[in-house]
Design a protein around this motif. Structure first.
Motif, PDB file in Angstrom:
ATOM      1  N   PRO A  70       0.790  -1.104   0.011  1.00  0.00           N
ATOM      2  CA  PRO A  70       0.074  -0.036   0.064  1.00  0.00           C
ATOM      3  C   PRO A  70       0.906   1.306   0.189  1.00  0.00           C
ATOM      4  CG  PRO A  70      -0.863  -1.640   1.522  1.00  0.00           C
ATOM      5  CD  PRO A  70       0.473  -2.114   1.212  1.00  0.00           C
ATOM      6  N   ILE A  71       0.193   2.276  -0.920  1.00  0.00           N
ATOM      7  CA  ILE A  71       1.147   3.463  -0.780  1.00  0.00           C
ATOM      8  C   ILE A  71       0.415   4.648   0.087  1.00  0.00           C
ATOM      9  CG2 ILE A  71       1.914   5.470  -2.448  1.00  0.00           C
ATOM     10  CD1 ILE A  71       1.942   3.321  -4.738  1.00  0.00           C
ATOM     11  N   ALA A  72       1.275   5.340   0.800  1.00  0.00           N
ATOM     12  CA  ALA A  72       0.891   6.432   1.784  1.00  0.00           C
ATOM     13  C   ALA A  72       0.082   7.354   0.681  1.00  0.00           C
ATOM     14  CB  ALA A  72       1.573   7.082   2.453  1.00  0.00           C
ATOM     15  N   GLN A  73      -1.410   7.771   1.226  1.00  0.00           N
ATOM     16  CA  GLN A  73      -2.040   8.731   0.668  1.00  0.00           C
ATOM     17  C   GLN A  73      -1.456  10.211   1.386  1.00  0.00           C
ATOM     18  OE1 GLN A  73      -5.835   7.131   1.026  1.00  0.00           O
ATOM     19  NE2 GLN A  73      -5.982   6.348  -1.228  1.00  0.00           N
ATOM     20  N   TYR A  75      -1.383  13.249  -0.262  1.00  0.00           N
ATOM     21  CA  TYR A  75      -2.009  14.321  -1.068  1.00  0.00           C
ATOM     22  C   TYR A  75      -3.538  14.241  -1.114  1.00  0.00           C
ATOM     23  CZ  TYR A  75       2.366  15.594  -3.209  1.00  0.00           C
ATOM     24  OH  TYR A  75       3.995  16.085  -3.279  1.00  0.00           O
ATOM     25  N   HIS A  76      -4.113  15.316  -1.631  1.00  0.00           N
ATOM     26  CA  HIS A  76      -5.502  15.227  -1.315  1.00  0.00           C
ATOM     27  C   HIS A  76      -6.033  16.258  -2.634  1.00  0.00           C
ATOM     28  CE1 HIS A  76      -4.527  19.030   1.028  1.00  0.00           C
ATOM     29  NE2 HIS A  76      -5.541  19.531   0.566  1.00  0.00           N
ATOM     30  N   MET A  77      -7.485  15.992  -2.869  1.00  0.00           N
ATOM     31  CA  MET A  77      -7.879  17.116  -3.880  1.00  0.00           C
ATOM     32  C   MET A  77      -8.734  18.137  -3.206  1.00  0.00           C
ATOM     33  SD  MET A  77     -10.103  15.912  -7.295  1.00  0.00           S
ATOM     34  CE  MET A  77     -11.892  15.762  -6.146  1.00  0.00           C
ATOM     35  N   THR A  78      -8.604  19.087  -3.814  1.00  0.00           N
ATOM     36  CA  THR A  78      -9.425  20.276  -3.349  1.00  0.00           C
ATOM     37  C   THR A  78     -10.940  20.356  -3.859  1.00  0.00           C
ATOM     38  OG1 THR A  78      -8.603  22.182  -5.034  1.00  0.00           O
ATOM     39  CG2 THR A  78      -7.145  21.855  -2.960  1.00  0.00           C
ATOM     40  N   SER A  79     -11.522  21.400  -3.359  1.00  0.00           N
ATOM     41  CA  SER A  79     -13.042  21.583  -4.046  1.00  0.00           C
ATOM     42  C   SER A  79     -12.917  22.024  -5.551  1.00  0.00           C
ATOM     43  CB  SER A  79     -13.773  22.384  -3.113  1.00  0.00           C
ATOM     44  OG  SER A  79     -13.098  23.660  -3.011  1.00  0.00           O
ATOM     45  N   ASN A  80     -11.727  22.458  -5.802  1.00  0.00           N
ATOM     46  CA  ASN A  80     -11.775  22.867  -7.360  1.00  0.00           C
ATOM     47  C   ASN A  80     -11.027  21.918  -7.941  1.00  0.00           C
ATOM     48  OD1 ASN A  80      -9.536  24.138  -6.063  1.00  0.00           O
ATOM     49  ND2 ASN A  80      -9.663  26.093  -6.871  1.00  0.00           N
ATOM     50  N   TYR A  81     -10.689  20.815  -7.396  1.00  0.00           N
ATOM     51  CA  TYR A  81      -9.924  19.804  -8.296  1.00  0.00           C
ATOM     52  C   TYR A  81      -8.370  19.916  -8.387  1.00  0.00           C
ATOM     53  CZ  TYR A  81     -15.092  19.118  -8.999  1.00  0.00           C
ATOM     54  OH  TYR A  81     -16.276  19.070  -8.605  1.00  0.00           O
ATOM     55  N   TYR A  82      -8.002  20.651  -7.583  1.00  0.00           N
ATOM     56  CA  TYR A  82      -6.396  20.667  -7.648  1.00  0.00           C
ATOM     57  C   TYR A  82      -5.884  19.789  -6.715  1.00  0.00           C
ATOM     58  CZ  TYR A  82      -5.938  25.150 -10.455  1.00  0.00           C
ATOM     59  OH  TYR A  82      -6.118  26.002 -11.500  1.00  0.00           O
ATOM     60  N   ILE A  83      -4.836  19.279  -6.983  1.00  0.00           N
ATOM     61  CA  ILE A  83      -3.775  18.217  -6.213  1.00  0.00           C
ATOM     62  C   ILE A  83      -3.163  18.898  -5.172  1.00  0.00           C
ATOM     63  CG2 ILE A  83      -2.712  16.100  -6.018  1.00  0.00           C
ATOM     64  CD1 ILE A  83      -5.481  16.072  -7.436  1.00  0.00           C
ATOM     65  N   LYS A  84      -3.240  18.746  -3.996  1.00  0.00           N
ATOM     66  CA  LYS A  84      -2.366  19.432  -2.992  1.00  0.00           C
ATOM     67  C   LYS A  84      -1.800  18.452  -2.016  1.00  0.00           C
ATOM     68  CE  LYS A  84      -3.352  23.585  -4.311  1.00  0.00           C
ATOM     69  NZ  LYS A  84      -2.507  24.508  -4.928  1.00  0.00           N
ATOM     70  N   PRO A  85      -0.708  18.633  -1.313  1.00  0.00           N
ATOM     71  CA  PRO A  85       0.055  17.919  -0.314  1.00  0.00           C
ATOM     72  C   PRO A  85      -0.533  18.061   0.838  1.00  0.00           C
ATOM     73  CG  PRO A  85       1.613  19.754  -0.967  1.00  0.00           C
ATOM     74  CD  PRO A  85       0.295  19.835  -1.868  1.00  0.00           C
ATOM     75  N   ASN A  86      -0.772  16.938   1.800  1.00  0.00           N
ATOM     76  CA  ASN A  86      -1.259  17.218   3.081  1.00  0.00           C
ATOM     77  C   ASN A  86      -0.256  18.012   3.897  1.00  0.00           C
ATOM     78  OD1 ASN A  86      -3.178  15.554   2.113  1.00  0.00           O
ATOM     79  ND2 ASN A  86      -2.429  13.559   2.969  1.00  0.00           N
ATOM     80  N   ASP A  87       0.997  17.938   3.727  1.00  0.00           N
ATOM     81  CA  ASP A  87       2.198  18.434   4.491  1.00  0.00           C
ATOM     82  C   ASP A  87       2.319  19.322   3.538  1.00  0.00           C
ATOM     83  OD1 ASP A  87       4.429  19.329   5.815  1.00  0.00           O
ATOM     84  OD2 ASP A  87       4.915  17.590   6.371  1.00  0.00           O
ATOM     85  N   GLU A  88       2.445  20.776   4.116  1.00  0.00           N
ATOM     86  CA  GLU A  88       2.802  21.992   3.070  1.00  0.00           C
ATOM     87  C   GLU A  88       4.342  21.887   2.870  1.00  0.00           C
ATOM     88  OE1 GLU A  88       1.258  24.566   2.033  1.00  0.00           O
ATOM     89  OE2 GLU A  88      -0.448  23.423   2.671  1.00  0.00           O
ATOM     90  N   ARG A 275      -2.542   6.964  -6.909  1.00  0.00           N
ATOM     91  CA  ARG A 275      -2.799   6.130  -5.888  1.00  0.00           C
ATOM     92  C   ARG A 275      -2.245   6.872  -4.378  1.00  0.00           C
ATOM     93  NH1 ARG A 275       0.921   1.097  -7.282  1.00  0.00           N
ATOM     94  NH2 ARG A 275       2.266   2.808  -7.951  1.00  0.00           N
ATOM     95  N   VAL A 276      -1.478   8.131  -4.569  1.00  0.00           N
ATOM     96  CA  VAL A 276      -1.185   8.863  -3.298  1.00  0.00           C
ATOM     97  C   VAL A 276      -2.128   9.750  -2.964  1.00  0.00           C
ATOM     98  CG1 VAL A 276       1.287   8.278  -3.937  1.00  0.00           C
ATOM     99  CG2 VAL A 276       0.136  10.669  -4.270  1.00  0.00           C
ATOM    100  N   ILE A 277      -3.116   9.926  -3.796  1.00  0.00           N
ATOM    101  CA  ILE A 277      -4.460  10.801  -3.448  1.00  0.00           C
ATOM    102  C   ILE A 277      -5.466  10.383  -2.405  1.00  0.00           C
ATOM    103  CG2 ILE A 277      -6.157  12.460  -4.580  1.00  0.00           C
ATOM    104  CD1 ILE A 277      -4.451  12.117  -7.073  1.00  0.00           C
ATOM    105  N   GLU A 278      -5.876  11.100  -1.668  1.00  0.00           N
ATOM    106  CA  GLU A 278      -6.887  10.396  -0.546  1.00  0.00           C
ATOM    107  C   GLU A 278      -8.168  10.401  -1.313  1.00  0.00           C
ATOM    108  OE1 GLU A 278      -6.917  13.268   2.573  1.00  0.00           O
ATOM    109  OE2 GLU A 278      -5.167  12.462   3.547  1.00  0.00           O
TER     110      GLU A 278
END
Length: 282
Positions: A70-73, A75-88, A275-278
């Motif tokens: 399993p790969i650590a997730q 990163y996440h997707m914002t409400s306007n569909y950009y991909i952002k890291p969980n850790d700044e 696969r790293v996206i929540e």
């Protein structure tokens, strides 16, 4: 006197009929020689040299690059569909590559996959169910080459115009056929035309998928962009950290792809592994 002698002689020569002939009951038939007995065939004691062929081991199935730990997730997707890291502090200069409306044609798809491999890039292939039914081997090819399969509804229709039963069928049937062919369920969903309502979003969430449209449209569907340079220019003009880039499985995009990915890399960007996206947007 002579007459008496003749009579006596006749009586002496006569007897009971058959007294001088042996009876048939006592007569033995001549012995018939028995045929020579058939000689017994003796089978030589030859050792059994028949060998049982060694069992053939089944050929190992080709290793699927996705069957890893399993790969650590992270990163996440914002409400306007950009991909952002969980850790700044993590890399922000990433882009998500996506391709819609396939799988269509083997040569074009193979070229596309080869280019992704050349750049060590992963992408989401948002597929339509009716195309999977036409080209099941191409869906398997995407999966076997280590790319990620997303759900793009069975038909390329506007789901906002459909009732709940139709929406359910359009989403669920794709999940079913992808699972049958690859052994895995899609975890990303993009509605055709980017059109959805609360009913669609609820069904997607119920199926355990992340709903998305895009943030960077390549415009490779527009008449004035249907050429390689048009695709490159359109993507590069919109490029930003976390871009969720929409492209299609079409000839001019595939022709542009190698140069496009090179330009993106030259700007200091990397290609995120989906696969790293929540699976929950923030």
């Amino acid at each position: 006197m002579l007459l008496i002698v003749v009579i006596l002689t006749a009586i002496g020569c006569s007897g009971k009929p058959g007294t001088n002939t042996p009876e048939l009951a006592n007569q033995q038939e001549p012995a018939v020689p028995s045929p020579d007995p058939t000689p017994e065939v003796v089978t030589p004691n030859v050792p059994d040299v028949t060998t049982t062929p060694a069992p053939t081991e089944p050929e190992p199935e080709p290793e699927n690059p996705l069957n890893n730990e399993p790969i650590a997730q992270n990163y996440h997707m914002t409400s306007n569909y950009y991909i952002k890291p969980n850790d700044e502090n993590d890399n922000k200069k990433v882009v998500l590559l996506t391709f819609d409306d396939g799988p269509k044609e083997e040569k074009m798809l193979t070229d596309l996959l080869d280019i992704l491999d050349k750049h060590n890039a992963k992408a989401i292939f948002f597929v339509n169910g009716y195309r999977i039914k036409q080209n099941p081997e191409l869906l398997k090819l995407i999966h076997d080459r280590g790319q990620i399969i997303g759900n793009h509804a069975w038909d390329h229709i506007n789901l906002k115009k459909e009732n709940a039963e139709k929406i359910d069928q359009q989403i669920s049937d794709v999940q079913t056929i992808v699972k049958e062919l690859t052994g895995e369920l899609p975890v990303f969903f993009r509605p055709p035309f980017g059109a959805a309502n609360d009913e669609v979003r609820a069904k997607v969430k119920e199926a355990g998928m992340l709903f998305m449209t895009w943030s960077n449209g390549s415009l490779d569907w527009a008449d004035n962009v249907r050429k390689p340079q048009g695709v490159i220019d359109s993507v590069m003009e919109q490029l930003a950290p976390g871009s969720n880039i929409l492209m299609h499985e079409v000839a001019w995009t595939v022709e542009a792809l190698d140069a496009l990915l090179t330009k993106i890399e030259e700007q200091g960007y990397s290609f995120i592994d989906p696969r790293v996206i929540e699976l929950e947007a923030r």
